[in-house]
Design an enzyme around this catalytic site. Structure first.
Site, PDB file in Angstrom:
ATOM      1  N   HIS A  68       0.907  -1.138  -0.144  1.00 55.96           N
ATOM      2  CA  HIS A  68       0.016   0.090   0.070  1.00 55.96           C
ATOM      3  C   HIS A  68       0.834   1.274   0.110  1.00 55.96           C
ATOM      4  CE1 HIS A  68      -3.206   2.656   0.994  1.00 55.96           C
ATOM      5  NE2 HIS A  68      -4.024   1.899   0.607  1.00 55.96           N
ATOM      6  N   GLU A 123      -8.021  -5.375  -0.229  1.00 62.15           N
ATOM      7  CA  GLU A 123      -8.228  -6.189  -1.576  1.00 62.15           C
ATOM      8  C   GLU A 123      -8.314  -7.715  -1.221  1.00 62.15           C
ATOM      9  OE1 GLU A 123      -8.473  -2.601  -3.684  1.00 62.15           O
ATOM     10  OE2 GLU A 123      -9.808  -4.058  -3.009  1.00 62.15           O
TER      11      GLU A 123
HETATM   12  C1  SDX Z   1      -5.921   0.380  -3.150  1.00 65.01           C
HETATM   13  O1  SDX Z   1      -4.025   4.885  -2.109  1.00 65.01           O
HETATM   14  C2  SDX Z   1      -5.086   3.844  -1.480  1.00 65.01           C
HETATM   15  O2  SDX Z   1      -5.689   4.415  -0.306  1.00 65.01           O
HETATM   16  C3  SDX Z   1      -5.735   3.059  -2.387  1.00 65.01           C
HETATM   17  C4  SDX Z   1      -6.838   2.145  -1.546  1.00 65.01           C
HETATM   18  C5  SDX Z   1      -7.936   2.922  -1.563  1.00 65.01           C
HETATM   19  O3  SDX Z   1      -8.845   2.375  -0.576  1.00 65.01           O
HETATM   20  O4  SDX Z   1      -8.533   3.680  -2.168  1.00 65.01           O
HETATM   21  O5  SDX Z   1      -6.357   1.421  -0.342  1.00 65.01           O
HETATM   22  C6  SDX Z   1      -7.255   0.841  -2.496  1.00 65.01           C
HETATM   23  O6  SDX Z   1      -5.749   0.673  -4.315  1.00 65.01           O
HETATM   24  C7  SDX Z   1      -5.135  -0.919  -2.404  1.00 65.01           C
HETATM   25  C8  SDX Z   1      -4.156  -1.281  -3.163  1.00 65.01           C
HETATM   26  C9  SDX Z   1      -4.562  -2.484  -4.286  1.00 65.01           C
HETATM   27  N1  SDX Z   1      -3.533  -2.728  -5.207  1.00 65.01           N
HETATM   28  C10 SDX Z   1      -3.109  -3.830  -5.003  1.00 65.01           C
HETATM   29  O7  SDX Z   1      -3.214  -4.782  -4.220  1.00 65.01           O
HETATM   30  C11 SDX Z   1      -1.996  -4.229  -6.159  1.00 65.01           C
HETATM   31  C12 SDX Z   1      -0.619  -4.778  -5.526  1.00 65.01           C
HETATM   32  N2  SDX Z   1      -0.108  -3.836  -4.710  1.00 65.01           N
HETATM   33  C13 SDX Z   1       1.138  -2.734  -5.363  1.00 65.01           C
HETATM   34  O8  SDX Z   1       1.017  -2.620  -6.777  1.00 65.01           O
HETATM   35  C14 SDX Z   1       1.327  -1.761  -4.557  1.00 65.01           C
HETATM   36  O9  SDX Z   1       1.677  -2.101  -3.202  1.00 65.01           O
HETATM   37  C15 SDX Z   1       0.653  -0.347  -4.473  1.00 65.01           C
HETATM   38  C16 SDX Z   1       0.329  -0.042  -5.903  1.00 65.01           C
HETATM   39  C17 SDX Z   1      -0.637  -0.819  -3.929  1.00 65.01           C
HETATM   40  C18 SDX Z   1       1.558   0.592  -3.894  1.00 65.01           C
HETATM   41  O10 SDX Z   1       2.908   0.752  -4.629  1.00 65.01           O
HETATM   42  P1  SDX Z   1       3.609   2.016  -4.368  1.00 65.01           P
HETATM   43  O11 SDX Z   1       3.305   2.649  -3.036  1.00 65.01           O
HETATM   44  O12 SDX Z   1       3.866   2.888  -5.500  1.00 65.01           O
HETATM   45  O13 SDX Z   1       4.942   1.344  -4.097  1.00 65.01           O
HETATM   46  P2  SDX Z   1       5.968   0.889  -5.216  1.00 65.01           P
HETATM   47  O14 SDX Z   1       5.466   0.395  -6.325  1.00 65.01           O
HETATM   48  O15 SDX Z   1       7.117   2.001  -5.238  1.00 65.01           O
HETATM   49  O16 SDX Z   1       6.753  -0.353  -4.361  1.00 65.01           O
HETATM   50  C19 SDX Z   1       7.739  -0.304  -3.597  1.00 65.01           C
HETATM   51  C20 SDX Z   1       8.410  -1.663  -3.808  1.00 65.01           C
HETATM   52  C21 SDX Z   1       8.639  -1.956  -5.330  1.00 65.01           C
HETATM   53  O17 SDX Z   1       9.950  -2.765  -5.399  1.00 65.01           O
HETATM   54  P3  SDX Z   1      11.281  -2.104  -6.335  1.00 65.01           P
HETATM   55  O18 SDX Z   1      10.427  -1.837  -7.719  1.00 65.01           O
HETATM   56  O19 SDX Z   1      11.651  -1.088  -5.676  1.00 65.01           O
HETATM   57  O20 SDX Z   1      12.212  -3.237  -6.330  1.00 65.01           O
HETATM   58  O21 SDX Z   1       7.753  -2.881  -3.281  1.00 65.01           O
HETATM   59  C22 SDX Z   1       7.357  -3.632  -4.196  1.00 65.01           C
HETATM   60  C23 SDX Z   1       7.423  -3.003  -5.722  1.00 65.01           C
HETATM   61  O22 SDX Z   1       7.847  -3.858  -6.618  1.00 65.01           O
HETATM   62  N3  SDX Z   1       5.983  -4.015  -3.944  1.00 65.01           N
HETATM   63  C24 SDX Z   1       5.419  -5.151  -4.131  1.00 65.01           C
HETATM   64  C25 SDX Z   1       4.002  -5.128  -3.955  1.00 65.01           C
HETATM   65  N4  SDX Z   1       3.887  -3.690  -3.609  1.00 65.01           N
HETATM   66  C26 SDX Z   1       4.915  -3.206  -3.716  1.00 65.01           C
HETATM   67  N5  SDX Z   1       6.038  -6.537  -4.591  1.00 65.01           N
HETATM   68  C27 SDX Z   1       5.239  -7.474  -4.720  1.00 65.01           C
HETATM   69  N6  SDX Z   1       4.066  -7.546  -4.407  1.00 65.01           N
HETATM   70  C28 SDX Z   1       3.205  -6.549  -4.088  1.00 65.01           C
HETATM   71  N7  SDX Z   1       1.998  -6.287  -3.918  1.00 65.01           N
END
Ligand code: SDX
Length: 365
Positions: free
Chosen positions: A250, A307
Site C-alpha cells: 500500500h 483487497e
Molecule cells: C487500493 O491509496 C489508497 O488508499 C488505495 C486504496 C483505497 O482504498 O483507495 O487503499 C485501494 O488501491 C489498495 C491497493 C490495491 N492494489 C494492489 O493490491 C496491487 C498490489 N500492490 C502494489 O502494486 C503496490 O503495493 C501499490 C500500488 C498498492 C502501492 O505501490 P507504491 O506505493 O507505488 O509502491 P512501489 O510500487 O514503489 O513499491 C515499492 C517496492 C517495489 O519494489 P522495487 O520496484 O523498488 O524493487 O515494493 C514492491 C515494488 O515492486 N511491491 C510489491 C508489491 N507492492 C509493492 N512487490 C510485490 N507485491 C506487491 N504487492
C-alpha cells in the site's frame, strides 16, 4: 517563479488537499471517516447513514435519513439500463457500467449525487445478469441499499448475513483519503465540470489493477495456487517474474490495512455456511505471502491490504470477479461525491507545475 524539482514519483508524501472527510494513518494502521474510527462504523452503520455522514455540510438540502431518497434514485437510474445493448454487454463490467453512468446528466446538486451513488449499484447487477443471459431486474425503492443490490443481482431475497456483509463492505471502502480515484474526482470537480464527470474520472482511475482493479486478480491467484502446500512455490515464482501480489502492499499503510480485518468478520460469517475451508486456505496463502514479502523486501513493509479479503467477501456474495471493481465503486462513489463537493466549496482549480526536460529549440537556448 522558477519551478522546483518535481515531487517524488507518484506524488508520494505530497499533501494536495485539506479535508474533513477522512484520515488514513499509515503508521498506526488507522482509518477515520468524519471523526469516527472504522471500528465504530463497519458493521454498525448502514451505507445510507454513512453516506449521510459523508455528505453532511456539503449539500444544503440533505434529509435526516437518505434511505428513501437513495431508493428513489435507484429507481430513476434504472431507466438507463434500457441502453445496455448487445455491444455494451460485450465489454468488461466496469466499462459497461461507466458507459451507462456517462448517460447521467451532469450537475452538482444532491439529486445528481444520489443518482451517481445509485448508478453502480443498479448498473452492475444489470450488466452481470445480461452477460449471464438473464434479464435485468428493477430496483425496489423501498428496500435497503445493500439488500436491493443483492436482490437485483440474484433475483431473490438475500440472507441477513449476506446483506450485512455487503453493507459492511460498502461502508468500509466508502472513503480513504486522497487515493488515486478520489484525487482524480477532485481534479475534475475543481474545473467545475460537474459530479457525473467527477464520478467518471474516479471510476476510470479505480479500474486500474494497482488500485481498485486488484480484488479480481486475488481470486485468480488463489485459484492458480489451488492448495496451501503450493502457496510458497507459486508466490516465489511470481515474485521472481517481478509480478506484484494482488491484495498486498500500500502507498500509505506500512502496517496491516485495518479494513482487511474489518472485512474478515463478514467473510467468516458467510463462510460458516460452507464450512470455512476457503477462508482457511486464503489465510494460509496470506501467511505465506507475508513471510515471503518480508524476505523479498526487507526495507519496505508489504502487508495485507483491503483487497485480499474483499475478494473473498465478494466471491461469497456470488459477484463474478470481473465485477469486483464495480462493487468497490458502489461504496467509493459516496466518497467521490463528498470530496467533489468539498473541492467545489473551498478548493481552487487543481493545476500543479511540471519541470520541462525535453529538447529546447536552438534559438531559444
Ligand atoms: C487500493 O491509496 C489508497 O488508499 C488505495 C486504496 C483505497 O482504498 O483507495 O487503499 C485501494 O488501491 C489498495 C491497493 C490495491 N492494489 C494492489 O493490491 C496491487 C498490489 N500492490 C502494489 O502494486 C503496490 O503495493 C501499490 C500500488 C498498492 C502501492 O505501490 P507504491 O506505493 O507505488 O509502491 P512501489 O510500487 O514503489 O513499491 C515499492 C517496492 C517495489 O519494489 P522495487 O520496484 O523498488 O524493487 O515494493 C514492491 C515494488 O515492486 N511491491 C510489491 C508489491 N507492492 C509493492 N512487490 C510485490 N507485491 C506487491 N504487492
Amino acid at each position: 517563479m522558477a519551478a522546483q524539482s518535481p515531487s517524488p514519483d507518484g506524488l508520494e508524501g505530497v499533501v494536495a488537499a485539506h479535508t474533513v472527510l477522512s484520515e488514513v494513518d499509515g503508521q498506526a494502521g488507522r482509518l477515520i471517516i468524519r471523526g469516527c474510527s472504522l471500528d465504530d462504523l463497519a458493521g454498525r452503520t448502514s451505507f445510507e447513514a454513512l453516506t449521510g455522514l459523508l455528505f453532511d455540510g456539503f449539500f444544503p438540502d440533505l434529509p435526516e435519513d437518505l434511505t428513501p431518497a437513495l431508493g428513489q434514485a435507484r429507481a430513476e437510474v434504472f431507466a438507463q439500463v434500457a441502453h445496455l445493448d448487445a455491444d455494451l454487454a460485450t465489454r468488461t463490467p466496469v466499462e459497461a457500467v461507466r458507459a451507462l453512468m456517462a448517460r447521467l446528466e451532469d450537475g452538482d446538486d444532491l439529486a445528481t449525487a444520489l443518482r451517481l451513488v445509485a448508478a453502480p449499484a443498479v448498473f452492475t447487477p444489470a450488466v452481470v445478469r445480461v452477460q449471464a443471459g438473464q434479464t435485468p431486474l428493477a430496483p425496489d425503492p423501498e428496500a435497503g441499499h445493500a439488500a436491493d443490490i443483492l436482490h437485483m443481482l440474484h433475483g431473490a431475497p438475500a440472507r441477513p448475513e449476506e446483506v450485512a456483509g455487503l453493507d459492511t463492505y460498502l461502508v468500509t471502502v466508502s472513503d480513504h483519503g486522497l487515493n488515486a480515484s478520489t484525487f482524480a474526482a477532485r481534479v475534475v470537480a475543481s474545473t467545475r465540470a460537474g459530479l457525473t464527470s467527477a464520478a467518471l474520472a474516479g471510476l476510470s482511475a479505480l479500474k486500474g489493477p494497482l488500485h481498485g482493479g486488484a480484488p479480481g486478480p486475488v481470486i485468480e491467484m488463489l485459484d492458480e495456487i489451488g492448495a496451501p502446500q503450493n502457496a510458497r512455490a507459486w508466490i516465489e515464482a511470481a515474485l521472481a517474474r517481478k509480478e506484484r501480489l494482488m491484495g498486498f502492499g500500500h502507498r500509505i499503510y506500512r502496517v496491516r490495512d485495518p479494513r482487511a480485518d474489518a472485512l474478515k468478520g463478514p467473510v467468516r460469517a458467510l463462510a460458516a455456511a460452507t464450512g470455512g475451508g476457503r477462508v482457511a486456505f486464503a489465510e494460509a496463502v496470506e501467511a505465506a505471502a507475508l513471510d515471503i514479502l518480508k524476505a523479498h523486501k526487507p526495507d519496505r513493509p508489504l502487508d495485507t491490504n483491503v483487497e485480499f479479503y474483499t475478494a473473498l467477501l465478494l466471491e461469497a456474495l456470488a459477484f463474478p470477479p470481473s465485477a469486483f471493481t464495480c462493487v468497490f465503486a458502489m461504496g467509493r462513489v459516496a466518497g467521490w461525491m463528498a470530496h467533489a463537493r468539498e473541492q467545489i466549496a473551498g478548493g481552487r482549480l487543481i493545476r500543479p507545475q511540471s519541470v520541462y526536460v525535453g529538447p529546447v529549440p536552438r534559438q531559444a537556448a
